[in-house]
Write an enzyme that holds these catalytic residues in place. Structure first.
Site, PDB file in Angstrom:
ATOM      1  N   ALA A   5      -2.947 -12.697 -13.026  1.00  0.00           N
ATOM      2  CA  ALA A   5      -3.604 -11.374 -12.920  1.00  0.00           C
ATOM      3  C   ALA A   5      -4.576 -11.398 -11.751  1.00  0.00           C
ATOM      4  CB  ALA A   5      -4.320 -11.026 -14.221  1.00  0.00           C
ATOM      5  N   ASP A  27      -3.694 -17.545   7.481  1.00  0.00           N
ATOM      6  CA  ASP A  27      -3.445 -18.091   6.138  1.00  0.00           C
ATOM      7  C   ASP A  27      -3.163 -19.586   6.126  1.00  0.00           C
ATOM      8  OD1 ASP A  27      -3.717 -15.549   5.157  1.00  0.00           O
ATOM      9  OD2 ASP A  27      -1.747 -15.473   4.175  1.00  0.00           O
ATOM     10  N   HIS A  32     -24.125  14.658   2.317  1.00  0.00           N
ATOM     11  CA  HIS A  32     -23.937  15.163   0.969  1.00  0.00           C
ATOM     12  C   HIS A  32     -22.903  16.279   0.987  1.00  0.00           C
ATOM     13  CE1 HIS A  32     -24.816  16.415  -3.111  1.00  0.00           C
ATOM     14  NE2 HIS A  32     -24.867  17.673  -2.655  1.00  0.00           N
ATOM     15  N   LYS A  37       0.836  -1.209   0.000  1.00  0.00           N
ATOM     16  CA  LYS A  37       0.000   0.000   0.000  1.00  0.00           C
ATOM     17  C   LYS A  37       0.871   1.259   0.000  1.00  0.00           C
ATOM     18  CE  LYS A  37      -2.578  -2.806  -0.427  1.00  0.00           C
ATOM     19  NZ  LYS A  37      -2.494  -4.265  -0.379  1.00  0.00           N
ATOM     20  N   GLU A  58      -2.341 -14.345 -17.643  1.00  0.00           N
ATOM     21  CA  GLU A  58      -3.324 -15.012 -16.790  1.00  0.00           C
ATOM     22  C   GLU A  58      -3.810 -16.292 -17.457  1.00  0.00           C
ATOM     23  OE1 GLU A  58      -4.848 -14.680 -13.662  1.00  0.00           O
ATOM     24  OE2 GLU A  58      -5.945 -16.454 -14.340  1.00  0.00           O
ATOM     25  N   ILE A  90      -2.304  -9.761  -6.183  1.00  0.00           N
ATOM     26  CA  ILE A  90      -0.929  -9.247  -6.117  1.00  0.00           C
ATOM     27  C   ILE A  90      -0.479  -8.742  -7.490  1.00  0.00           C
ATOM     28  CG2 ILE A  90       1.491  -9.884  -5.721  1.00  0.00           C
ATOM     29  CD1 ILE A  90       0.581 -11.723  -3.494  1.00  0.00           C
TER      30      ILE A  90
HETATM   31  P1  FAD Z   1       1.603 -14.180   8.173  1.00  0.00           P
HETATM   32  O1  FAD Z   1       1.353 -12.728   8.062  1.00  0.00           O
HETATM   33  O2  FAD Z   1       2.204 -14.864   6.998  1.00  0.00           O
HETATM   34  O3  FAD Z   1       2.515 -14.363   9.451  1.00  0.00           O
HETATM   35  C1  FAD Z   1       3.050 -15.586   9.823  1.00  0.00           C
HETATM   36  C2  FAD Z   1       4.308 -15.335  10.608  1.00  0.00           C
HETATM   37  O4  FAD Z   1       4.703 -16.560  11.226  1.00  0.00           O
HETATM   38  C3  FAD Z   1       5.492 -14.896   9.751  1.00  0.00           C
HETATM   39  O5  FAD Z   1       6.176 -13.848  10.381  1.00  0.00           O
HETATM   40  C4  FAD Z   1       6.371 -16.151   9.694  1.00  0.00           C
HETATM   41  O6  FAD Z   1       7.742 -15.849   9.531  1.00  0.00           O
HETATM   42  C5  FAD Z   1       6.093 -16.731  11.055  1.00  0.00           C
HETATM   43  N1  FAD Z   1       6.363 -18.164  11.192  1.00  0.00           N
HETATM   44  C6  FAD Z   1       5.996 -19.172  10.365  1.00  0.00           C
HETATM   45  N2  FAD Z   1       6.366 -20.370  10.881  1.00  0.00           N
HETATM   46  C7  FAD Z   1       6.971 -20.100  12.062  1.00  0.00           C
HETATM   47  C8  FAD Z   1       7.558 -20.897  13.068  1.00  0.00           C
HETATM   48  N3  FAD Z   1       7.581 -22.222  12.963  1.00  0.00           N
HETATM   49  N4  FAD Z   1       8.110 -20.286  14.141  1.00  0.00           N
HETATM   50  C9  FAD Z   1       8.080 -18.934  14.269  1.00  0.00           C
HETATM   51  N5  FAD Z   1       7.522 -18.126  13.342  1.00  0.00           N
HETATM   52  C10 FAD Z   1       6.980 -18.696  12.267  1.00  0.00           C
HETATM   53  N6  FAD Z   1      -4.302  -9.084   3.055  1.00  0.00           N
HETATM   54  C11 FAD Z   1      -5.226  -8.126   3.301  1.00  0.00           C
HETATM   55  O7  FAD Z   1      -6.174  -8.371   4.055  1.00  0.00           O
HETATM   56  N7  FAD Z   1      -5.122  -6.889   2.746  1.00  0.00           N
HETATM   57  C12 FAD Z   1      -4.110  -6.557   1.903  1.00  0.00           C
HETATM   58  O8  FAD Z   1      -4.049  -5.438   1.413  1.00  0.00           O
HETATM   59  C13 FAD Z   1      -3.135  -7.548   1.621  1.00  0.00           C
HETATM   60  N8  FAD Z   1      -2.099  -7.272   0.805  1.00  0.00           N
HETATM   61  C14 FAD Z   1      -1.156  -8.233   0.575  1.00  0.00           C
HETATM   62  C15 FAD Z   1      -0.104  -7.926  -0.299  1.00  0.00           C
HETATM   63  C16 FAD Z   1       0.855  -8.877  -0.560  1.00  0.00           C
HETATM   64  C17 FAD Z   1       1.987  -8.525  -1.504  1.00  0.00           C
HETATM   65  C18 FAD Z   1       0.792 -10.149   0.073  1.00  0.00           C
HETATM   66  C19 FAD Z   1       1.853 -11.178  -0.184  1.00  0.00           C
HETATM   67  C20 FAD Z   1      -0.244 -10.461   0.913  1.00  0.00           C
HETATM   68  C21 FAD Z   1      -1.236  -9.511   1.166  1.00  0.00           C
HETATM   69  N9  FAD Z   1      -2.321  -9.779   2.000  1.00  0.00           N
HETATM   70  C22 FAD Z   1      -3.270  -8.825   2.222  1.00  0.00           C
HETATM   71  C23 FAD Z   1      -2.468 -11.073   2.666  1.00  0.00           C
HETATM   72  C24 FAD Z   1      -1.994 -10.965   4.126  1.00  0.00           C
HETATM   73  O9  FAD Z   1      -0.647 -10.543   4.138  1.00  0.00           O
HETATM   74  C25 FAD Z   1      -2.154 -12.313   4.815  1.00  0.00           C
HETATM   75  O10 FAD Z   1      -3.475 -12.767   4.688  1.00  0.00           O
HETATM   76  C26 FAD Z   1      -1.809 -12.183   6.297  1.00  0.00           C
HETATM   77  O11 FAD Z   1      -0.500 -11.700   6.485  1.00  0.00           O
HETATM   78  C27 FAD Z   1      -1.970 -13.533   6.991  1.00  0.00           C
HETATM   79  O12 FAD Z   1      -1.657 -13.388   8.336  1.00  0.00           O
HETATM   80  P2  FAD Z   1      -1.103 -14.620   9.195  1.00  0.00           P
HETATM   81  O13 FAD Z   1      -0.891 -14.065  10.554  1.00  0.00           O
HETATM   82  O14 FAD Z   1      -1.977 -15.781   9.006  1.00  0.00           O
HETATM   83  O15 FAD Z   1       0.285 -15.006   8.521  1.00  0.00           O
HETATM   84  P1  NAD Z   2      -4.600 -14.830  -6.498  1.00  0.00           P
HETATM   85  O1  NAD Z   2      -5.222 -16.112  -6.202  1.00  0.00           O
HETATM   86  O2  NAD Z   2      -5.311 -13.567  -6.161  1.00  0.00           O
HETATM   87  O3  NAD Z   2      -4.299 -14.736  -8.057  1.00  0.00           O
HETATM   88  C1  NAD Z   2      -3.507 -15.672  -8.730  1.00  0.00           C
HETATM   89  C2  NAD Z   2      -3.846 -15.615 -10.207  1.00  0.00           C
HETATM   90  O4  NAD Z   2      -2.894 -16.388 -10.891  1.00  0.00           O
HETATM   91  C3  NAD Z   2      -5.222 -16.206 -10.509  1.00  0.00           C
HETATM   92  O5  NAD Z   2      -5.929 -15.316 -11.342  1.00  0.00           O
HETATM   93  C4  NAD Z   2      -4.885 -17.520 -11.215  1.00  0.00           C
HETATM   94  O6  NAD Z   2      -5.847 -17.890 -12.165  1.00  0.00           O
HETATM   95  C5  NAD Z   2      -3.552 -17.174 -11.859  1.00  0.00           C
HETATM   96  N1  NAD Z   2      -2.687 -18.328 -12.143  1.00  0.00           N
HETATM   97  C6  NAD Z   2      -2.475 -19.422 -11.373  1.00  0.00           C
HETATM   98  N2  NAD Z   2      -1.556 -20.234 -11.942  1.00  0.00           N
HETATM   99  C7  NAD Z   2      -1.182 -19.619 -13.099  1.00  0.00           C
HETATM  100  C8  NAD Z   2      -0.253 -19.940 -14.119  1.00  0.00           C
HETATM  101  N3  NAD Z   2       0.479 -21.056 -14.060  1.00  0.00           N
HETATM  102  N4  NAD Z   2      -0.119 -19.087 -15.167  1.00  0.00           N
HETATM  103  C9  NAD Z   2      -0.835 -17.936 -15.216  1.00  0.00           C
HETATM  104  N5  NAD Z   2      -1.740 -17.586 -14.278  1.00  0.00           N
HETATM  105  C10 NAD Z   2      -1.900 -18.408 -13.222  1.00  0.00           C
HETATM  106  O7  NAD Z   2      -3.143 -14.882  -5.848  1.00  0.00           O
HETATM  107  P2  NAD Z   2      -2.062 -13.753  -5.582  1.00  0.00           P
HETATM  108  O8  NAD Z   2      -2.320 -12.546  -6.413  1.00  0.00           O
HETATM  109  O9  NAD Z   2      -0.754 -14.432  -5.656  1.00  0.00           O
HETATM  110  O10 NAD Z   2      -2.360 -13.369  -4.088  1.00  0.00           O
HETATM  111  C11 NAD Z   2      -2.331 -14.382  -3.091  1.00  0.00           C
HETATM  112  C12 NAD Z   2      -3.276 -14.079  -1.987  1.00  0.00           C
HETATM  113  O11 NAD Z   2      -2.747 -13.033  -1.175  1.00  0.00           O
HETATM  114  C13 NAD Z   2      -4.619 -13.544  -2.452  1.00  0.00           C
HETATM  115  O12 NAD Z   2      -5.489 -14.574  -2.815  1.00  0.00           O
HETATM  116  C14 NAD Z   2      -5.095 -12.846  -1.221  1.00  0.00           C
HETATM  117  O13 NAD Z   2      -5.630 -13.799  -0.356  1.00  0.00           O
HETATM  118  C15 NAD Z   2      -3.811 -12.280  -0.644  1.00  0.00           C
HETATM  119  N6  NAD Z   2      -3.675 -10.862  -1.034  1.00  0.00           N
HETATM  120  C16 NAD Z   2      -4.649 -10.002  -0.676  1.00  0.00           C
HETATM  121  C17 NAD Z   2      -4.556  -8.678  -1.051  1.00  0.00           C
HETATM  122  C18 NAD Z   2      -5.643  -7.748  -0.678  1.00  0.00           C
HETATM  123  O14 NAD Z   2      -6.446  -8.110   0.164  1.00  0.00           O
HETATM  124  N7  NAD Z   2      -5.700  -6.552  -1.249  1.00  0.00           N
HETATM  125  C19 NAD Z   2      -3.471  -8.227  -1.793  1.00  0.00           C
HETATM  126  C20 NAD Z   2      -2.502  -9.153  -2.148  1.00  0.00           C
HETATM  127  C21 NAD Z   2      -2.606 -10.470  -1.749  1.00  0.00           C
END
Ligand code: FAD
Ligand code: NAD
Length: 475
Positions: free
Chosen positions: A190, A320, A452, A58, A212, A193
């Site tokens: 697409a 997750d 409004h 973000k 995609e 992410i």
């Molecule tokens: P995580 O955030 O993955 O945290 C798990 C933690 O556990 C990590 O620090 C890991 O290192 C640690 N860990 C794992 N195993 C062990 C172990 N054995 N011992 C100690 N530590 C360990 N979600 C949204 O809602 N809004 C968004 O805008 C959004 N944007 C995203 C953008 C990107 C680029 C990505 C990749 C994800 C995004 N997500 C978004 C998804 C969001 O980040 C995840 O859904 C969220 O972080 C999940 O939280 P969690 O606590 O389950 O796991």
């Molecule tokens: P995603 O599931 O959103 O999208 C993956 C895309 O890749 C899908 O459209 C799928 O059809 C395509 N795909 C899969 N295999 C493929 C291949 N071999 N070739 C071409 N296309 C292929 O997954 P993501 O964008 O990696 O994000 C992962 C997760 O992280 C999201 O599902 C979401 O839960 C979380 N996330 C959330 C936010 C948010 O809330 N704003 C932002 C980023 C990530």
């Protein structure tokens, strides 16, 4: 010596650290183990979300949005700027500063709530014994608790023949840290992410191509929204290619050549950088000893019941690494619910009202069912919609793109889903989540006074339009 706690949380992301704080608030003696290390080599609790996910993405979306608007939209306001330039290292440093502030904030919250924080890897053994291997290599520590919460999160999925090297072929981690704007960026997938990080670099000047596999663009969203969004994103310069399967990628002479298979056969495209964003998978590496009693599902997620109990007594799992959408707010709410259940309180999560947001510009947000989902199960519904082009505040702000679409049960009028493509959709959706949580009807929203001029009037008008009595559009 084994130290004893009421609750041990393994994983300090938005699931784990929030669970730990709530447990501590409830008077439980709590420890949280997290192994994430920041870019500066220091402990950085906060998980994917704070370090390499929600927050840094973000931050870059915001920076790149300013740059894009400066070049494309300010002239309409009578503002002219010449020689606009982007300093990528400065933008990345700003992002890193925000991450540092927030992960430091989690450390402070741990201290403030008297939570024992271990920077290391936690492994669960039988009898809720937890072994911690500190990141600094010092000797292992033995802990034990009445309840253990597993919150180990997720990692990116890799695809065959596309090896991530972290420089030319990257996942989210690398794409949040490019040192310069690539001339060309290929994005596999697409999805959320791909669209968010693809938008960042597209706005800064990269030519971005999204590859995609599926025939439909953003198939999880409502069709009316994804259709309009695809048109807008293409106009912004994103080259979205559907039905495109990547067969492999090769790095040669500082470029990445991708081999594609589509309806025309095999072809190749070359990019400066390639982002792989094809989804995420649960992460449980090194977490579970053979004797711990926690079972995984066929898809590798930790198996839990509807209240997040695993197959081992006193062991819970959230976020997750379990079923449900991979979203930070879902993980956090599960964490709170589990802490409250452990403390003997009632707790419940309504998975039907988890909001989704895609932080493109305009944003996409929704809650509840899509039109295609309702049709698939034969639910009868009425539809109301309202375009932002007819909303005064949106026009005043140059934000007249997109619409609000509301779906309500044809018999009871209960709201079944709301879908928004427009400015501030991420904030606007909250009103709809509240309405759905209270089992509200479109009539309820139609009778509520909306200030409004605000963008929220588009929600009011969409609610009125369900009953074909919108004021500022034809019915
Ligand atoms: P995580 O955030 O993955 O945290 C798990 C933690 O556990 C990590 O620090 C890991 O290192 C640690 N860990 C794992 N195993 C062990 C172990 N054995 N011992 C100690 N530590 C360990 N979600 C949204 O809602 N809004 C968004 O805008 C959004 N944007 C995203 C953008 C990107 C680029 C990505 C990749 C994800 C995004 N997500 C978004 C998804 C969001 O980040 C995840 O859904 C969220 O972080 C999940 O939280 P969690 O606590 O389950 O796991
Ligand atoms: P995603 O599931 O959103 O999208 C993956 C895309 O890749 C899908 O459209 C799928 O059809 C395509 N795909 C899969 N295999 C493929 C291949 N071999 N070739 C071409 N296309 C292929 O997954 P993501 O964008 O990696 O994000 C992962 C997760 O992280 C999201 O599902 C979401 O839960 C979380 N996330 C959330 C936010 C948010 O809330 N704003 C932002 C980023 C990530």
């Amino acid at each position: 010596m084994t130290e004893k706690f009421d609750v041990i949380v393994i994983g300090g992301g938005p699931g784990g650290y929030v669970a730990a704080i709530r447990a501590a608030q409830l008077g439980l003696n709590t420890a949280c183990i997290d192994k994430f290390t920041g870019k500066d080599g220091k402990p950085a609790p906060g998980g994917t979300c704070l370090n390499v996910g929600c927050i840094p993405s973000k931050a870059l979306l915001d920076s790149s949005k300013h740059f894009y608007h400066l070049q494309h939209d300010y002239a309409a306001h009578g503002i002219s700027v010449s020689d606009a330039a982007i300093d990528v290292p400065a933008m990345i440093a700003r992002k890193d500063g925000i991450v540092k502030k927030l992960t430091g904030g989690v450390t402070q919250l741990f201290k403030g709530n008297k939570i024992a924080y271990y920077h290391g890897t936690g492994k669960l053994h039988a009898g809720r014994q937890v072994e911690v291997s500190p990141v600094d290599g010092s000797g292992t520590v033995s802990l034990e608790a009445d309840n253990v919460i597993l919150a180990s999160g997720s990692v990116s999925i890799e695809i065959p023949h596309v090896a991530i090297d972290g420089k030319y072929i990257v996942d989210n981690v690398g794409a949040l840290d490019f040192d310069a704007v690539p001339e060309t960026l290929g994005v596999i997938g697409a999805g959320v992410i791909g669209l968010e990080l693809g938008s960042v670099w597209n706005r800064l000047g990269a030519k971005v191509t999204l590859l995609e596999a599926l025939p439909d663009f953003l198939a999880v969203a409502d069709k009316d929204i994804s259709k309009q969004a695809a048109r807008v994103f293409k106009k912004q310069g994103l080259d979205i290619r559907l039905n495109t399967l990547v067969k492999g990628a090769e790095i040669k002479d500082g470029k990445v050549t991708v081999t594609l298979g589509d309806k025309n056969g095999e072809s190749q495209l070359t990019f400066d950088r390639l982002l792989v964003s094809v989804g995420r998978k649960p992460y449980t590496e090194g977490l579970l000893a053979d004797d711990c009693g926690v079972q995984l599902t066929e898809r590798g997620r930790i198996q839990v019941d509807e209240q997040s109990r695993t197959t081992a007594a006193g062991v819970w799992s959230i976020g997750d690494c379990v079923r449900g959408p991979m979203l930070a707010h879902k993980a956090s709410e599960e964490g709170i619910a589990v802490a409250e259940l452990i403390a003997g309180k009632p707790a419940h999560i309504n998975f039907d009202t988890v909001p989704w947001v895609v932080y493109t510009d305009p944003e996409i947000a929704w809650v509840g069912k899509t039109e295609q989902e309702l049709k698939a199960v034969g639910t009868e519904f009425n539809t109301g919609s309202f375009p932002f082009a007819a909303n005064g505040r949106a026009l005043a702000g140059g934000q007249g793109t997109g619409l609000v679409k509301m779906l309500a049960d044809a018999h009871s009028d209960e709201i079944l889903g709301v879908h928004i493509f427009g400015a501030n959709a991420s904030e606007l959706i909250s009103e709809c989540v509240v309405a759905m949580e209270f089992q509200g009807s479109s009539e309820d929203l139609a009778r509520i006074i909306h200030a409004h001029p605000t963008l929220s009037e588009a929600i009011h008008e969409a609610a009125l339009h369900v009953d074909k009595r919108a004021i500022h559009r034809g019915n």
